[in-house]
Write a protein that holds these residues in place. Structure first.
Motif, PDB file in Angstrom:
ATOM      1  N   SER A  36       1.309  -2.296   1.036  1.00 45.18           N
ATOM      2  CA  SER A  36       0.917  -0.916   1.325  1.00 45.18           C
ATOM      3  C   SER A  36       2.099  -0.073   1.802  1.00 45.18           C
ATOM      4  O   SER A  36       2.988  -0.568   2.496  1.00 45.18           O
ATOM      5  CB  SER A  36      -0.184  -0.879   2.394  1.00 45.18           C
ATOM      6  OG  SER A  36      -1.353  -1.522   1.954  1.00 45.18           O
TER       7      SER A  36
ATOM      8  N   ASP B  82       1.329   3.205   3.082  1.00 47.34           N
ATOM      9  CA  ASP B  82       0.715   4.301   3.829  1.00 47.34           C
ATOM     10  C   ASP B  82       0.572   4.014   5.324  1.00 47.34           C
ATOM     11  O   ASP B  82      -0.064   4.773   6.050  1.00 47.34           O
ATOM     12  CB  ASP B  82      -0.663   4.632   3.240  1.00 47.34           C
ATOM     13  CG  ASP B  82      -1.645   3.461   3.337  1.00 47.34           C
ATOM     14  OD1 ASP B  82      -1.201   2.348   3.711  1.00 47.34           O
ATOM     15  OD2 ASP B  82      -2.835   3.652   3.034  1.00 47.34           O
TER      16      ASP B  82
ATOM     17  N   ASN C 192      -2.951   0.236   0.463  1.00 53.06           N
ATOM     18  CA  ASN C 192      -3.041   1.688   0.677  1.00 53.06           C
ATOM     19  C   ASN C 192      -4.485   2.146   0.893  1.00 53.06           C
ATOM     20  O   ASN C 192      -5.010   2.996   0.173  1.00 53.06           O
ATOM     21  CB  ASN C 192      -2.418   2.440  -0.500  1.00 53.06           C
ATOM     22  CG  ASN C 192      -0.906   2.334  -0.528  1.00 53.06           C
ATOM     23  OD1 ASN C 192      -0.286   1.977   0.486  1.00 53.06           O
ATOM     24  ND2 ASN C 192      -0.305   2.636  -1.656  1.00 53.06           N
TER      25      ASN C 192
END
Length: 227
Positions: A40, A42, A13
Motif C-alpha cells: 500500500s 496510502d 490501499n
C-alpha cells in the motif's frame, strides 16, 4: 488457551475501509489476527494497532502472494487459516460461522464463504466473471458456486503443499479450486454476508482478467501434471 485459527486480513490501499474494519474487530474472539499490507502507498498500515502482527510487502505482489504470506506465518502454529478481505465488505461474525464447520464430523479442507445466495446486488463485472468461471470449473467436477470467493477457511496441512504451484495474483482462487478438486479435497460452501454498497470494483476489464486467469490455469495445469 491455544488458538487454532489465524485470520489474515489482506489489504492494498484501503485507507478508508480499513479504518472502519478495525473498529469492527470483536474484542472476544477465538482466533488470532494478522494483517498483510500488500504494498500500500496510502499510509493505511499506520492505522493498525500495535497489538496485531503486520506482514508488509514492499511492493504490490498480488493477492495470491499475500495469501501465501499468511500461510508462512501460520504453518507451525495454527491448524487453520482464514483469509479475510480488508475492504470492509465482510462481517467478522461470519468467521465464526465458517469456523464452526471445522468441528463437524466431516473434516473439510476448505470452507468457502459464498456471496451468491444472500446478496441481491453484485457489480455486473464481478457477477459475470464469477458465473463464467463457475461454469468452466464444472469441467474439473467442481460443485462450488462461488469459485472466486476471497473469504475462506483453509486447513493448513493439506492446502500448504499446493501453494508453490499457485499464482501470486488474483488467479489464485480459481486455480486453487482446480487443484483442490484434483486432489479430492473436501469442500464446503456456506452463505455469508457481502456488502458491495459504495464499493468500487478493482476489476478494470472483464476480458483481460478472464484471459489472465485462463492463462494462469493452463500454467498451473502444466505444473500439476509435472508434479
Amino acid at each position: 488457551m491455544k488458538k487454532n485459527l489465524l485470520v489474515g486480513i489482506i489489504f492494498y490501499n484501503e485507507l478508508n475501509n480499513l479504518n472502519k474494519l478495525i473498529l469492527n474487530i470483536p474484542k472476544n474472539k477465538n482466533y488470532d489476527i494478522c494483517f498483510v499490507n500488500d504494498g500500500s502507498t496510502d499510509g493505511s498500515e499506520n492505522l493498525i494497532p500495535k497489538k496485531f502482527t503486520v506482514i508488509t510487502h514492499k511492493f504490490n505482489k498480488g493477492y495470491g502472494a499475500a495469501v501465501k504470506s499468511v500461510f508462512q506465518l501460520a504453518k507451525k502454529k495454527y491448524k487453520y487459516v482464514c483469509i479475510f478481505p480488508g475492504d470492509n465488505q465482510r462481517k467478522f461474525l461470519d468467521i465464526e460461522k465458517l469456523y464452526k464447520i471445522t468441528n463437524s464430523k466431516k473434516k473439510y479442507d476448505i470452507i468457502i464463504g459464498s456471496k451468491f445466495h444472500k446478496i441481491k446486488f453484485i457489480p455486473f463485472r464481478r457477477k459475470i466473471g464469477n458465473q463464467f468461471f463457475s461454469l468452466i470449473s464444472r469441467s474439473w467436477n467442481n460443485k462450488i458456486l462461488d469459485v472466486m470467493s476471497g473469504f475462506k477457511i483453509y486447513k493448513v496441512k493439506t492446502t500448504y503443499k499446493l501453494l508453490k504451484i499457485l499464482p501470486q495474483n488474483y488467479s489464485f482462487d480459481v486455480c486453487l479450486n482446480y487443484l483442490s478438486c484434483k486432489e479430492n479435497f473436501l469442500l464446503k460452501e456456506k452463505d455469508v454476508f457481502c456488502n458491495y454498497k459504495d464499493q468500487t470494483s478493482k476489476m478494470s476489464s472483464i476480458i483481460y482478467v478472464s484471459l489472465k486467469i485462463l492463462f494462469d490455469l493452463f500454467v498451473v495445469f502444466i505444473k500439476y501434471k509435472k508434479k
